[in-house]
Design an enzyme around this catalytic site. Structure first.
Site, PDB file in Angstrom:
ATOM      1  N   HIS A  19       0.848  -1.208   0.000  1.00 39.69           N
ATOM      2  CA  HIS A  19       0.000   0.000   0.000  1.00 39.69           C
ATOM      3  C   HIS A  19       0.876   1.248   0.000  1.00 39.69           C
ATOM      4  O   HIS A  19       0.618   2.199  -0.741  1.00 39.69           O
ATOM      5  CB  HIS A  19      -0.852   0.069   1.278  1.00 39.69           C
ATOM      6  CG  HIS A  19      -1.918  -0.971   1.409  1.00 39.69           C
ATOM      7  ND1 HIS A  19      -2.087  -1.726   2.549  1.00 39.69           N
ATOM      8  CD2 HIS A  19      -2.897  -1.360   0.555  1.00 39.69           C
ATOM      9  CE1 HIS A  19      -3.128  -2.527   2.396  1.00 39.69           C
ATOM     10  NE2 HIS A  19      -3.625  -2.341   1.186  1.00 39.69           N
ATOM     11  N   LYS A  43     -15.615  -7.601   4.169  1.00 42.45           N
ATOM     12  CA  LYS A  43     -14.554  -7.956   5.123  1.00 42.45           C
ATOM     13  C   LYS A  43     -14.933  -7.507   6.526  1.00 42.45           C
ATOM     14  O   LYS A  43     -15.618  -6.492   6.680  1.00 42.45           O
ATOM     15  CB  LYS A  43     -13.245  -7.244   4.742  1.00 42.45           C
ATOM     16  CG  LYS A  43     -12.671  -7.646   3.397  1.00 42.45           C
ATOM     17  CD  LYS A  43     -11.417  -6.830   3.112  1.00 42.45           C
ATOM     18  CE  LYS A  43     -10.793  -7.188   1.769  1.00 42.45           C
ATOM     19  NZ  LYS A  43      -9.713  -6.251   1.395  1.00 42.45           N
ATOM     20  N   ARG A  92      -2.312  -5.973  -8.300  1.00 46.57           N
ATOM     21  CA  ARG A  92      -1.261  -6.962  -8.059  1.00 46.57           C
ATOM     22  C   ARG A  92      -1.189  -7.992  -9.183  1.00 46.57           C
ATOM     23  O   ARG A  92      -0.135  -8.281  -9.704  1.00 46.57           O
ATOM     24  CB  ARG A  92      -1.508  -7.677  -6.723  1.00 46.57           C
ATOM     25  CG  ARG A  92      -1.146  -6.830  -5.533  1.00 46.57           C
ATOM     26  CD  ARG A  92      -1.673  -7.427  -4.274  1.00 46.57           C
ATOM     27  NE  ARG A  92      -3.126  -7.561  -4.353  1.00 46.57           N
ATOM     28  CZ  ARG A  92      -3.911  -7.849  -3.324  1.00 46.57           C
ATOM     29  NH1 ARG A  92      -3.378  -8.066  -2.147  1.00 46.57           N
ATOM     30  NH2 ARG A  92      -5.208  -7.935  -3.473  1.00 46.57           N
ATOM     31  N   SER A 130      -3.108  -7.591   3.138  1.00 43.61           N
ATOM     32  CA  SER A 130      -3.343  -7.409   4.578  1.00 43.61           C
ATOM     33  C   SER A 130      -3.785  -8.718   5.216  1.00 43.61           C
ATOM     34  O   SER A 130      -3.407  -9.028   6.347  1.00 43.61           O
ATOM     35  CB  SER A 130      -4.417  -6.343   4.813  1.00 43.61           C
ATOM     36  OG  SER A 130      -3.992  -5.096   4.324  1.00 43.61           O
TER      37      SER A 130
HETATM   38  O1  PNS Z   1      -8.640  -2.505   0.485  1.00 45.17           O
HETATM   39  P1  PNS Z   1      -9.926  -3.004  -0.115  1.00 45.17           P
HETATM   40  O2  PNS Z   1     -10.759  -3.743   0.920  1.00 45.17           O
HETATM   41  O3  PNS Z   1      -9.718  -3.815  -1.351  1.00 45.17           O
HETATM   42  O4  PNS Z   1     -10.743  -1.677  -0.557  1.00 45.17           O
HETATM   43  C1  PNS Z   1     -12.022  -1.774  -1.136  1.00 45.17           C
HETATM   44  C2  PNS Z   1     -12.780  -0.460  -0.924  1.00 45.17           C
HETATM   45  C3  PNS Z   1     -12.891  -0.153   0.569  1.00 45.17           C
HETATM   46  C4  PNS Z   1     -12.057   0.657  -1.634  1.00 45.17           C
HETATM   47  C5  PNS Z   1     -14.201  -0.652  -1.543  1.00 45.17           C
HETATM   48  O5  PNS Z   1     -14.846  -1.721  -0.905  1.00 45.17           O
HETATM   49  C6  PNS Z   1     -15.040   0.616  -1.434  1.00 45.17           C
HETATM   50  O6  PNS Z   1     -14.890   1.529  -2.234  1.00 45.17           O
HETATM   51  N1  PNS Z   1     -15.920   0.667  -0.408  1.00 45.17           N
HETATM   52  C7  PNS Z   1     -16.781   1.804  -0.181  1.00 45.17           C
HETATM   53  C8  PNS Z   1     -18.223   1.499  -0.613  1.00 45.17           C
HETATM   54  C9  PNS Z   1     -18.403   1.682  -2.105  1.00 45.17           C
HETATM   55  O7  PNS Z   1     -18.208   2.748  -2.651  1.00 45.17           O
HETATM   56  N2  PNS Z   1     -18.777   0.588  -2.772  1.00 45.17           N
HETATM   57  C10 PNS Z   1     -19.026   0.591  -4.187  1.00 45.17           C
HETATM   58  C11 PNS Z   1     -17.757   0.574  -5.003  1.00 45.17           C
HETATM   59  S1  PNS Z   1     -18.139  -0.209  -6.491  1.00 45.17           S
END
Ligand code: PNS
Length: 165
Positions: A19, A43, A92, A130
């Site tokens: 990150h 998660k 990745r 993570s």
């Molecule tokens: O580190 P991660 O868990 O891969 O990040 C994913 C994250 C938190 C960026 C994604 O789940 C997100 O944007 N969550 C906020 C809710 C949202 O906007 N969902 C719709 C996106 S299509």
């Protein structure tokens, strides 16, 4: 340098060297980078939002154009709220691509003023996540190559204490 606010969203549970590499590279490309701790409904986090923000602040303290925030809601709502022009995500492997592509299209639909920019991870961080850090750390394994040095003790102790409860 682009005069654009970029957002680096994620769970950061906890922040890894992978990150941090993406955040540093984004900081070299955009005038301002906001690292935002978001909720991923798929998660259940091990660290609180405040803990994750504190760790992100510690590891980005030497990057003057980076700030740390959190938001409980849609990423598109947040990017609209702060006037962000870009969402920066690390890729990745091909396995990340389908999910990230779907999120990028959705975020573009919800806020047409943002572009998602994918940065390919460094080869040495391809396997890093993570979840892997949490699994190794909770079983007493060495996570020193995966987590930035300034937060290593905190993460290692916290993961071990969690696994003993
Ligand atoms: O580190 P991660 O868990 O891969 O990040 C994913 C994250 C938190 C960026 C994604 O789940 C997100 O944007 N969550 C906020 C809710 C949202 O906007 N969902 C719709 C996106 S299509």
């Amino acid at each position: 340098m682009n005069d654009i606010i970029a957002v680096c969203p994620g769970s950061f549970d906890p922040v890894t060297v992978g990150h941090l590499d993406i955040i540093k590279r984004a900081a070299g490309m955009f005038s301002e980078v906001v690292v935002v701790v978001m909720q991923n409904r798929a998660k259940s986090p091990s660290f609180t939002v405040e803990e994750r923000k504190e760790m992100l602040k510690a590891v980005t303290s030497d990057l003057p154009n980076v700030r740390v925030a959190s938001f409980d809601g849609l990423l598109a709502t947040y990017t609209k709220q702060i006037g962000a022009g870009a969402i920066v995500k690390g890729l990745r492997a091909m396995s990340d691509f389908e999910y990230e592509f779907q999120m990028a299209l959705t975020n573009k639909k919800l806020n047409p003023n943002t572009e998602t920019v994918f940065l390919t991870t460094r080869a040495e961080n391809m396997y890093l996540s993570s979840s892997m850090v949490k699994q190794i750390g909770s079983m007493g394994g060495d996570i020193s190559d995966f987590v930035p040095k300034s937060i290593l003790d905190k993460v290692a102790k916290r993961l071990q204490s969690k696994s003993n409860t």
